[in-house]
Write a protein that holds these residues in place. Structure first.
Motif, PDB file in Angstrom:
ATOM      1  N   MET A   6     -22.201 -54.059  36.880  1.00  0.00           N
ATOM      2  CA  MET A   6     -22.318 -55.587  36.093  1.00  0.00           C
ATOM      3  C   MET A   6     -20.876 -56.129  35.766  1.00  0.00           C
ATOM      4  O   MET A   6     -20.042 -55.560  35.555  1.00  0.00           O
ATOM      5  CB  MET A   6     -23.005 -55.356  34.792  1.00  0.00           C
ATOM      6  N   PRO A   7     -20.806 -57.437  35.938  1.00  0.00           N
ATOM      7  CA  PRO A   7     -19.509 -57.989  35.701  1.00  0.00           C
ATOM      8  C   PRO A   7     -19.146 -58.039  34.344  1.00  0.00           C
ATOM      9  O   PRO A   7     -19.918 -57.794  33.438  1.00  0.00           O
ATOM     10  CB  PRO A   7     -19.813 -59.500  36.265  1.00  0.00           C
ATOM     11  N   VAL A   8     -17.642 -58.057  34.253  1.00  0.00           N
ATOM     12  CA  VAL A   8     -17.247 -57.853  32.713  1.00  0.00           C
ATOM     13  C   VAL A   8     -16.883 -59.421  32.474  1.00  0.00           C
ATOM     14  O   VAL A   8     -16.075 -59.943  33.248  1.00  0.00           O
ATOM     15  CB  VAL A   8     -15.989 -57.046  32.558  1.00  0.00           C
ATOM     16  N   TYR A   9     -17.333 -60.013  31.162  1.00  0.00           N
ATOM     17  CA  TYR A   9     -17.072 -61.355  30.712  1.00  0.00           C
ATOM     18  C   TYR A   9     -16.500 -61.121  29.480  1.00  0.00           C
ATOM     19  O   TYR A   9     -16.760 -60.166  28.623  1.00  0.00           O
ATOM     20  CB  TYR A   9     -18.197 -62.216  30.724  1.00  0.00           C
ATOM     21  N   ALA A  10     -15.437 -62.097  29.112  1.00  0.00           N
ATOM     22  CA  ALA A  10     -14.922 -61.953  27.820  1.00  0.00           C
ATOM     23  C   ALA A  10     -16.090 -62.350  26.658  1.00  0.00           C
ATOM     24  O   ALA A  10     -16.983 -63.077  26.982  1.00  0.00           O
ATOM     25  CB  ALA A  10     -13.991 -63.240  27.722  1.00  0.00           C
ATOM     26  N   ASP A  11     -16.097 -61.576  25.808  1.00  0.00           N
ATOM     27  CA  ASP A  11     -17.138 -61.454  24.622  1.00  0.00           C
ATOM     28  C   ASP A  11     -16.606 -62.377  23.484  1.00  0.00           C
ATOM     29  O   ASP A  11     -17.311 -62.149  22.356  1.00  0.00           O
ATOM     30  CB  ASP A  11     -17.452 -60.048  24.288  1.00  0.00           C
ATOM     31  N   SER A  12     -15.887 -63.314  23.712  1.00  0.00           N
ATOM     32  CA  SER A  12     -15.399 -64.259  22.759  1.00  0.00           C
ATOM     33  C   SER A  12     -16.690 -65.010  22.224  1.00  0.00           C
ATOM     34  O   SER A  12     -16.722 -65.375  21.152  1.00  0.00           O
ATOM     35  CB  SER A  12     -14.210 -65.027  23.303  1.00  0.00           C
ATOM     36  N   GLU A  13     -17.642 -65.165  23.223  1.00  0.00           N
ATOM     37  CA  GLU A  13     -18.679 -65.969  22.580  1.00  0.00           C
ATOM     38  C   GLU A  13     -20.052 -64.996  22.438  1.00  0.00           C
ATOM     39  O   GLU A  13     -19.983 -64.097  23.362  1.00  0.00           O
ATOM     40  CB  GLU A  13     -19.277 -67.076  23.742  1.00  0.00           C
ATOM     41  N   LYS A  14     -20.590 -65.007  21.291  1.00  0.00           N
ATOM     42  CA  LYS A  14     -21.777 -64.151  21.219  1.00  0.00           C
ATOM     43  C   LYS A  14     -22.812 -65.128  21.339  1.00  0.00           C
ATOM     44  O   LYS A  14     -23.132 -66.018  20.799  1.00  0.00           O
ATOM     45  CB  LYS A  14     -21.700 -63.456  19.765  1.00  0.00           C
ATOM     46  N   ILE A  15     -24.100 -64.551  22.206  1.00  0.00           N
ATOM     47  CA  ILE A  15     -25.064 -65.509  22.409  1.00  0.00           C
ATOM     48  C   ILE A  15     -26.024 -65.267  21.388  1.00  0.00           C
ATOM     49  O   ILE A  15     -26.430 -64.067  20.911  1.00  0.00           O
ATOM     50  CB  ILE A  15     -25.720 -64.882  23.714  1.00  0.00           C
ATOM     51  N   ASP A  16     -26.556 -66.082  20.669  1.00  0.00           N
ATOM     52  CA  ASP A  16     -27.795 -66.063  19.543  1.00  0.00           C
ATOM     53  C   ASP A  16     -29.209 -65.941  20.446  1.00  0.00           C
ATOM     54  O   ASP A  16     -29.529 -67.080  20.860  1.00  0.00           O
ATOM     55  CB  ASP A  16     -27.680 -67.149  18.933  1.00  0.00           C
ATOM     56  N   THR A  17     -29.698 -64.709  20.485  1.00  0.00           N
ATOM     57  CA  THR A  17     -30.750 -64.493  21.460  1.00  0.00           C
ATOM     58  C   THR A  17     -31.850 -65.405  20.990  1.00  0.00           C
ATOM     59  O   THR A  17     -32.625 -65.780  21.586  1.00  0.00           O
ATOM     60  CB  THR A  17     -31.287 -63.006  21.530  1.00  0.00           C
ATOM     61  N   SER A  18     -31.902 -65.672  19.575  1.00  0.00           N
ATOM     62  CA  SER A  18     -32.938 -66.650  19.145  1.00  0.00           C
ATOM     63  C   SER A  18     -33.035 -67.926  19.959  1.00  0.00           C
ATOM     64  O   SER A  18     -34.283 -68.528  19.930  1.00  0.00           O
ATOM     65  CB  SER A  18     -33.099 -66.723  17.553  1.00  0.00           C
ATOM     66  N   GLN A  19     -31.961 -68.442  20.298  1.00  0.00           N
ATOM     67  CA  GLN A  19     -31.919 -69.641  20.909  1.00  0.00           C
ATOM     68  C   GLN A  19     -32.661 -69.583  22.525  1.00  0.00           C
ATOM     69  O   GLN A  19     -32.980 -70.572  22.911  1.00  0.00           O
ATOM     70  CB  GLN A  19     -30.579 -70.349  21.317  1.00  0.00           C
ATOM     71  N   ILE A  20     -32.800 -68.278  23.239  1.00  0.00           N
ATOM     72  CA  ILE A  20     -33.504 -68.162  24.322  1.00  0.00           C
ATOM     73  C   ILE A  20     -34.859 -68.191  24.285  1.00  0.00           C
ATOM     74  O   ILE A  20     -35.629 -68.606  24.989  1.00  0.00           O
ATOM     75  CB  ILE A  20     -32.737 -67.077  24.875  1.00  0.00           C
ATOM     76  N   VAL A  21     -35.386 -67.660  23.002  1.00  0.00           N
ATOM     77  CA  VAL A  21     -36.775 -67.355  22.848  1.00  0.00           C
ATOM     78  C   VAL A  21     -37.474 -68.694  22.866  1.00  0.00           C
ATOM     79  O   VAL A  21     -37.231 -69.657  22.327  1.00  0.00           O
ATOM     80  CB  VAL A  21     -36.947 -66.535  21.216  1.00  0.00           C
ATOM     81  N   GLY A  22     -38.630 -68.618  23.622  1.00  0.00           N
ATOM     82  CA  GLY A  22     -39.571 -69.971  23.742  1.00  0.00           C
ATOM     83  C   GLY A  22     -39.906 -70.127  25.310  1.00  0.00           C
ATOM     84  O   GLY A  22     -39.526 -69.455  26.129  1.00  0.00           O
ATOM     85  N   LYS A  23     -40.290 -71.287  25.431  1.00  0.00           N
ATOM     86  CA  LYS A  23     -40.696 -71.847  26.807  1.00  0.00           C
ATOM     87  C   LYS A  23     -39.689 -72.705  27.142  1.00  0.00           C
ATOM     88  O   LYS A  23     -39.386 -73.544  26.772  1.00  0.00           O
ATOM     89  CB  LYS A  23     -42.030 -72.531  26.431  1.00  0.00           C
ATOM     90  N   TRP A  24     -39.238 -72.427  28.491  1.00  0.00           N
ATOM     91  CA  TRP A  24     -38.496 -73.451  29.252  1.00  0.00           C
ATOM     92  C   TRP A  24     -38.901 -73.966  30.563  1.00  0.00           C
ATOM     93  O   TRP A  24     -39.628 -73.175  31.188  1.00  0.00           O
ATOM     94  CB  TRP A  24     -37.001 -72.494  29.575  1.00  0.00           C
ATOM     95  N   GLN A  25     -38.431 -75.134  30.760  1.00  0.00           N
ATOM     96  CA  GLN A  25     -39.135 -75.695  32.319  1.00  0.00           C
ATOM     97  C   GLN A  25     -37.401 -75.581  33.062  1.00  0.00           C
ATOM     98  O   GLN A  25     -36.597 -76.225  32.800  1.00  0.00           O
ATOM     99  CB  GLN A  25     -39.356 -76.962  32.191  1.00  0.00           C
ATOM    100  N   CYS A  26     -37.779 -74.499  34.206  1.00  0.00           N
ATOM    101  CA  CYS A  26     -36.319 -74.528  34.989  1.00  0.00           C
ATOM    102  C   CYS A  26     -36.444 -74.907  36.465  1.00  0.00           C
ATOM    103  O   CYS A  26     -37.507 -74.668  37.009  1.00  0.00           O
ATOM    104  CB  CYS A  26     -36.040 -72.810  34.919  1.00  0.00           C
ATOM    105  N   ASN A  27     -35.546 -75.298  37.171  1.00  0.00           N
ATOM    106  CA  ASN A  27     -35.204 -75.613  38.278  1.00  0.00           C
ATOM    107  C   ASN A  27     -34.076 -74.766  38.926  1.00  0.00           C
ATOM    108  O   ASN A  27     -32.989 -74.682  38.572  1.00  0.00           O
ATOM    109  CB  ASN A  27     -34.963 -76.893  38.605  1.00  0.00           C
ATOM    110  N   GLU A  28     -34.180 -74.446  40.390  1.00  0.00           N
ATOM    111  CA  GLU A  28     -33.070 -74.238  41.038  1.00  0.00           C
ATOM    112  C   GLU A  28     -33.387 -74.324  42.508  1.00  0.00           C
ATOM    113  O   GLU A  28     -34.410 -74.899  42.951  1.00  0.00           O
ATOM    114  CB  GLU A  28     -32.989 -72.398  40.990  1.00  0.00           C
ATOM    115  N   ARG A  29     -32.292 -74.579  43.291  1.00  0.00           N
ATOM    116  CA  ARG A  29     -32.216 -74.925  44.640  1.00  0.00           C
ATOM    117  C   ARG A  29     -31.144 -74.127  45.480  1.00  0.00           C
ATOM    118  O   ARG A  29     -30.158 -73.683  44.997  1.00  0.00           O
ATOM    119  CB  ARG A  29     -31.945 -76.291  44.771  1.00  0.00           C
ATOM    120  N   LEU A  30     -31.545 -73.713  46.446  1.00  0.00           N
ATOM    121  CA  LEU A  30     -30.788 -73.039  47.405  1.00  0.00           C
ATOM    122  C   LEU A  30     -31.127 -72.932  49.045  1.00  0.00           C
ATOM    123  O   LEU A  30     -32.002 -73.420  49.344  1.00  0.00           O
ATOM    124  CB  LEU A  30     -30.840 -71.403  46.943  1.00  0.00           C
ATOM    125  N   ASP A  31     -30.077 -72.543  49.600  1.00  0.00           N
ATOM    126  CA  ASP A  31     -30.545 -72.466  51.060  1.00  0.00           C
ATOM    127  C   ASP A  31     -30.796 -70.851  51.391  1.00  0.00           C
ATOM    128  O   ASP A  31     -30.109 -70.018  51.045  1.00  0.00           O
ATOM    129  CB  ASP A  31     -29.179 -72.724  51.887  1.00  0.00           C
TER     130      ASP A  31
END
Length: 143
Positions: free
Chosen positions: A1-26
């Motif tokens: 797993m990559p190691v990233y600076a932990d200077s930012e903490k993610i508030d997991t409550s912001q992720i909770v809920g329903k999202w509409q997502c899009n992605e595109r790739l070859d």
């Protein structure tokens, strides 16, 4: 797993809920476009329903898939694990066999994303492959 600076903490409550997502790739010479509804629960359950179109100059295939999994966050990395493909439909079985789409979607390996942006209405996730963040492979989500 990559190691990233932990200077930012993610508030997991912001992720909770329903999202509409899009992605595109070859994908193997095909333009693959995915639109999905993703749901993250407070208890770590994840589900999505996706519509995927694969096309090139000669072929088009439509896929519909639903899956369930578990999600968690470590640092700035969102992991989706224990994936289970609950539904898979296609209008082009020959292209499914050629590209092995169903097997790819049913892969139980952990999916990892670097959280690039997270606000109450927007989330941008970059896919991690072989411990490397893929800058040009983003899942863009809104609600």
């Amino acid at each position: 797993m990559p190691v990233y600076a932990d200077s930012e903490k993610i508030d997991t409550s912001q992720i909770v809920g329903k999202w509409q997502c899009n992605e595109r790739l070859d994908y193997m010479g095909y333009d693959a476009q995915t639109s999905m509804e993703s749901i993250f629960t407070e208890t770590g359950k994840y589900s999505d329903t996706s519509k995927i179109i694969f096309k090139n100059e000669n072929e088009v295939a439509n896929f519909k898939a639903s899956s369930t999994a578990q999600w968690n966050i470590k640092g700035l990395v969102l992991s989706i694990e224990h994936n289970h493909l609950d539904l898979f439909e296609t209008d082009n079985e020959l292209l499914n066999k050629k590209l092995d789409v169903k097997t790819s979607l049913a892969d139980p390996d952990v999916l990892e994303f670097v959280i690039k942006k997270l606000t109450p209405k927007d989330m941008v996730l970059n896919l991690v492959l072989f411990d490397t963040e893929i800058e040009n492979l983003s899942r863009i989500c809104t609600r």
